[in-house]
Motif scaffolding. Structure first.
Motif, PDB file in Angstrom:
ATOM      1  N   PHE A 277       0.745  -1.228   0.003  1.00 22.48           N
ATOM      2  CA  PHE A 277      -0.068   0.113   0.006  1.00 22.48           C
ATOM      3  C   PHE A 277       0.911   1.372   0.004  1.00 22.48           C
ATOM      4  CE2 PHE A 277      -2.909  -2.910   1.564  1.00 22.48           C
ATOM      5  CZ  PHE A 277      -4.227  -2.742   1.037  1.00 22.48           C
ATOM      6  N   GLY A 278       0.264   2.392  -0.239  1.00 21.73           N
ATOM      7  CA  GLY A 278       0.944   3.567  -0.431  1.00 21.73           C
ATOM      8  C   GLY A 278       1.474   4.240   0.842  1.00 21.73           C
ATOM      9  N   ILE A 279       1.005   3.991   1.920  1.00 20.05           N
ATOM     10  CA  ILE A 279       1.445   4.239   3.193  1.00 20.05           C
ATOM     11  C   ILE A 279       2.739   3.665   3.389  1.00 20.05           C
ATOM     12  CG2 ILE A 279       1.023   4.075   5.699  1.00 20.05           C
ATOM     13  CD1 ILE A 279      -0.767   6.050   4.660  1.00 20.05           C
ATOM     14  N   PHE A 280       2.919   2.431   2.889  1.00 16.21           N
ATOM     15  CA  PHE A 280       4.308   1.716   3.200  1.00 16.21           C
ATOM     16  C   PHE A 280       5.519   2.461   2.417  1.00 16.21           C
ATOM     17  CE2 PHE A 280       7.496  -0.818   1.289  1.00 16.21           C
ATOM     18  CZ  PHE A 280       8.045  -1.528   2.411  1.00 16.21           C
ATOM     19  N   ALA A 281       5.179   2.956   0.891  1.00 15.82           N
ATOM     20  CA  ALA A 281       5.944   3.610   0.327  1.00 15.82           C
ATOM     21  C   ALA A 281       6.358   4.968   0.892  1.00 15.82           C
ATOM     22  CB  ALA A 281       5.325   3.974  -1.171  1.00 15.82           C
ATOM     23  N   SER A 282       5.389   5.652   1.433  1.00 12.53           N
ATOM     24  CA  SER A 282       5.962   6.918   2.040  1.00 12.53           C
ATOM     25  C   SER A 282       6.687   6.690   3.359  1.00 12.53           C
ATOM     26  CB  SER A 282       4.483   7.652   2.303  1.00 12.53           C
ATOM     27  OG  SER A 282       3.620   7.194   3.025  1.00 12.53           O
ATOM     28  N   GLU A 283       5.957   5.801   4.348  1.00 12.16           N
ATOM     29  CA  GLU A 283       6.888   5.580   5.380  1.00 12.16           C
ATOM     30  C   GLU A 283       8.290   5.158   5.130  1.00 12.16           C
ATOM     31  OE1 GLU A 283       3.172   4.526   8.473  1.00 12.16           O
ATOM     32  OE2 GLU A 283       4.331   2.865   7.744  1.00 12.16           O
TER      33      GLU A 283
ATOM     34  N   LEU B 292      -7.118   2.846  -4.637  1.00 15.29           N
ATOM     35  CA  LEU B 292      -6.100   3.976  -4.589  1.00 15.29           C
ATOM     36  C   LEU B 292      -5.122   3.869  -4.081  1.00 15.29           C
ATOM     37  CD1 LEU B 292      -8.784   6.595  -5.939  1.00 15.29           C
ATOM     38  CD2 LEU B 292      -7.301   5.952  -7.309  1.00 15.29           C
ATOM     39  N   GLY B 293      -5.405   3.611  -2.811  1.00 10.48           N
ATOM     40  CA  GLY B 293      -4.089   3.521  -1.811  1.00 10.48           C
ATOM     41  C   GLY B 293      -3.103   2.335  -2.337  1.00 10.48           C
ATOM     42  N   LEU B 294      -3.653   1.241  -2.751  1.00  7.07           N
ATOM     43  CA  LEU B 294      -2.714   0.258  -3.429  1.00  7.07           C
ATOM     44  C   LEU B 294      -2.063   0.936  -4.507  1.00  7.07           C
ATOM     45  CD1 LEU B 294      -1.987  -2.805  -3.118  1.00  7.07           C
ATOM     46  CD2 LEU B 294      -3.979  -3.270  -4.644  1.00  7.07           C
ATOM     47  N   MET B 295      -2.784   1.494  -5.434  1.00  8.32           N
ATOM     48  CA  MET B 295      -2.047   1.981  -6.726  1.00  8.32           C
ATOM     49  C   MET B 295      -1.101   2.731  -6.371  1.00  8.32           C
ATOM     50  SD  MET B 295      -3.437   4.530  -9.484  1.00  8.32           S
ATOM     51  CE  MET B 295      -3.097   5.642  -8.712  1.00  8.32           C
ATOM     52  N   LEU B 296      -1.129   3.654  -5.208  1.00  4.75           N
ATOM     53  CA  LEU B 296      -0.018   4.575  -4.927  1.00  4.75           C
ATOM     54  C   LEU B 296       1.170   3.854  -4.542  1.00  4.75           C
ATOM     55  CD1 LEU B 296      -1.987   7.414  -3.209  1.00  4.75           C
ATOM     56  CD2 LEU B 296      -0.921   7.637  -5.285  1.00  4.75           C
ATOM     57  N   GLY B 297       1.005   2.572  -3.788  1.00  5.03           N
ATOM     58  CA  GLY B 297       2.099   1.961  -3.591  1.00  5.03           C
ATOM     59  C   GLY B 297       2.903   1.108  -4.576  1.00  5.03           C
ATOM     60  N   LEU B 298       2.114   0.908  -5.429  1.00  3.62           N
ATOM     61  CA  LEU B 298       2.778   0.134  -6.927  1.00  3.62           C
ATOM     62  C   LEU B 298       3.068   0.855  -7.997  1.00  3.62           C
ATOM     63  CD1 LEU B 298      -0.002  -2.769  -6.589  1.00  3.62           C
ATOM     64  CD2 LEU B 298       2.326  -2.924  -5.887  1.00  3.62           C
ATOM     65  N   TYR B 299       2.189   2.065  -8.187  1.00  3.57           N
ATOM     66  CA  TYR B 299       2.489   2.677  -9.287  1.00  3.57           C
ATOM     67  C   TYR B 299       1.891   4.196  -9.264  1.00  3.57           C
ATOM     68  CZ  TYR B 299       1.590   4.805 -13.870  1.00  3.57           C
ATOM     69  OH  TYR B 299       1.321   5.791 -15.120  1.00  3.57           O
ATOM     70  N   ILE B 300       2.933   5.166  -9.280  1.00  2.00           N
ATOM     71  CA  ILE B 300       2.420   6.698  -9.281  1.00  2.00           C
ATOM     72  C   ILE B 300       2.346   7.220 -10.488  1.00  2.00           C
ATOM     73  CG2 ILE B 300       2.876   8.658  -8.088  1.00  2.00           C
ATOM     74  CD1 ILE B 300       4.220   7.132  -5.732  1.00  2.00           C
ATOM     75  N   PRO B 301       1.325   7.773 -10.678  1.00  3.10           N
ATOM     76  CA  PRO B 301       1.315   8.453 -12.234  1.00  3.10           C
ATOM     77  C   PRO B 301       2.279   9.429 -12.406  1.00  3.10           C
ATOM     78  CG  PRO B 301      -0.749   8.070 -11.382  1.00  3.10           C
ATOM     79  CD  PRO B 301      -0.250   7.831 -10.073  1.00  3.10           C
ATOM     80  N   PRO B 302       2.854   9.648 -13.626  1.00  4.96           N
ATOM     81  CA  PRO B 302       3.734  10.560 -13.876  1.00  4.96           C
ATOM     82  C   PRO B 302       3.239  12.053 -13.540  1.00  4.96           C
ATOM     83  CG  PRO B 302       3.193   9.713 -16.075  1.00  4.96           C
ATOM     84  CD  PRO B 302       2.489   8.872 -14.765  1.00  4.96           C
TER      85      PRO B 302
END
Length: 452
Positions: free
Chosen positions: A375-381, A442-452
């Motif tokens: 998830f995106g929280i993992f990427a940001s943390e 969307l939270g999952l997407m932010l951890g896997l792929y962030i749109p340019p």
């Protein structure tokens, strides 16, 4: 319009349509900024750039999905006698007014209007938090009004000091316009600016929920309607932090040192630790996730305090993922509370058997907010921690402690709510679960792929 017909049966659908129109307008604005770049409008009173248009789009999106969620939720509240026709009118009209004040705060170029919009947002949410008219909700609204009123008064004094600091550079012309202040930030009086930032950080930090000015936040989340808890946690805290960020840019330019950043690091670190430890011993599900919001806003404030491209990116990513996932969690928690007839976690059991989608929504949302990959929280943390290891090594153990404590506190509470034995009955109106899984997706997407 909703002030006139907000009590009618189709008012909920009208609320959704108006929120959808706002979302489409925000999307159009975002496309315009991407294509044409930033700009000022209406006599320099409005500023649209890549930072605030991003938050405008996020605010409009979460407001729309929350309106969709509130449609069946508030009807169940009405059927159970907690909402009367006048209260439904107040709820629908104030919901739109609250959205307007947040969008005004994000788009205005005038720091005075920003302050007015934040105060108006406080007044609108006081009415929403107290809409049930129970002793607990009235107490929570009163506490919210008093504490945020004191905080917003500090922010007003900080805004006046900022105007004073710019007086000799601008000669009183456009002294409250952010673009004018940004153009001459190197000429602002450093002593006055540093004093102004302290008042602005404490003032708007009250709305962010930073420790020790956070006491209103758990009560307001727990006692108001769940849709309001979702937009308070997912949106209002972001808007208040946005106001601090605008002021930080001016302070950094005037002082040329780490004064503003160090203050934000201190408040952020303390908030993350206190919020995490206060998760233990909570019995109310919404109160527990309110303390989780304090912890996460502390992490975001810490990231922006570190500064630099990676930390700022991590702060924005965490802000976005937290808004999406935390509001999704409140949606699932609201339906779970209605199913059990109580917000007490001891009475919410076995959601996976009664309503698997609510159960899985709450479980996956909890794992996402705790920073489980992917998830995106993992990427940001991960980005916040690695930047802290490089820039501020002594703070890293405290961050890890906060994250570990929060993980243990939330998981031990959520697990029996989802997988335990149950005697719960299905709800009268089918719950709106598309917003829950849309937010989690969307939270999952932010951890896997962030749109340019």
């Amino acid at each position: 319009v909703l002030a006139i017909c907000g009590h009618r049966e189709r008012a909920a659908e009208l609320n959704v349509l108006v929120s959808l129109a706002t979302l489409l307008a925000a999307a159009s604005l975002a496309v315009g900024v991407i294509g044409q770049g930033p700009g000022v409008l209406y006599g320099d009173q409005f500023l649209i750039d890549s930072l605030n248009v991003f938050l405008v789009a996020l605010t409009a999106f979460v407001s729309f999905t929350t309106a969709v969620f509130s449609r069946p939720y508030m009807r169940i509240e009405r059927d159970r006698g907690r909402m009367t026709p006048p209260r439904m009118r107040l709820y629908h009209s104030m919901y739109q007014l609250f959205g307007f004040t947040m969008l005004l705060a994000l788009t205005t170029n005038n720091l005075g209007i920003l302050w007015v919009a934040m105060e108006a947002a406080t007044l609108a949410t006081v009415l929403l938090v107290s809409v049930y008219r129970t002793p607990a909700s009235l107490e929570a609204a009163w506490k919210y009004f008093i504490l945020c009123g004191v905080g917003i008064a500090q922010a007003l004094f900080g805004t006046i000091l900022l105007y004073l600091a710019a007086d000799h550079a601008l000669g009183g012309h456009g002294g409250l316009l952010w673009t004018s202040l940004d153009a001459v930030k190197g000429e602002l009086q450093p002593t006055v600016v540093s004093l102004a930032f302290v008042f602005l950080l404490v003032g708007y930090g009250t709305k962010v929920g930073l420790v020790p000015v956070h006491n209103w936040l758990p009560d307001a989340h727990a006692e108001g309607p769940t849709p309001i808890s979702a937009v308070l946690s997912g949106l209002l805290l972001n808007v208040a932090l946005y106001a601090i960020l605008r002021c930080k840019v001016l302070t950094d330019g005037a002082l040329h040192n780490r004064f503003a950043g160090d203050l934000m690091i201190g408040f952020g670190l303390v908030s993350a630790l206190v919020g995490a430890f206060f998760l233990f011993g909570r019995r109310d599900i919404k109160r527990m996730f309110a303390y989780s919001s304090i912890e996460h806003m502390g992490l975001i404030t810490f990231a922006f305090g570190l500064g630099g491209p990676i930390a700022n990116f991590a702060g924005l990513l965490h802000m976005t993922a937290h808004s999406l996932i935390k509001s999704g969690i409140f949606f699932a928690a609201g339906h779970a509370s209605q199913q059990a007839g109580s917000q007490q976690m001891d009475r919410i059991r076995g959601l996976i058997r009664v309503n698997p989608t609510v159960g899985w929504g709450l479980m996956l949302g909890s794992l996402a907010i705790l920073g489980m990959p992917p998830f995106g929280i993992f990427a940001s943390e991960f980005l916040i921690l690695t930047t802290a290891m490089r820039e501020l090594p002594w703070a890293t153990p405290f961050l890890l402690l906060a994250l570990g404590v929060a993980f243990a506190a939330i998981l031990q509470r959520v697990q029996p709510m989802v997988f335990g034995d149950t005697r719960l009955e299905p709800l009268a109106h089918p719950p709106a679960l598309i917003p829950v899984f849309l937010h989690l997706g969307l939270g999952l997407m932010l951890g896997l792929y962030i749109p340019p």
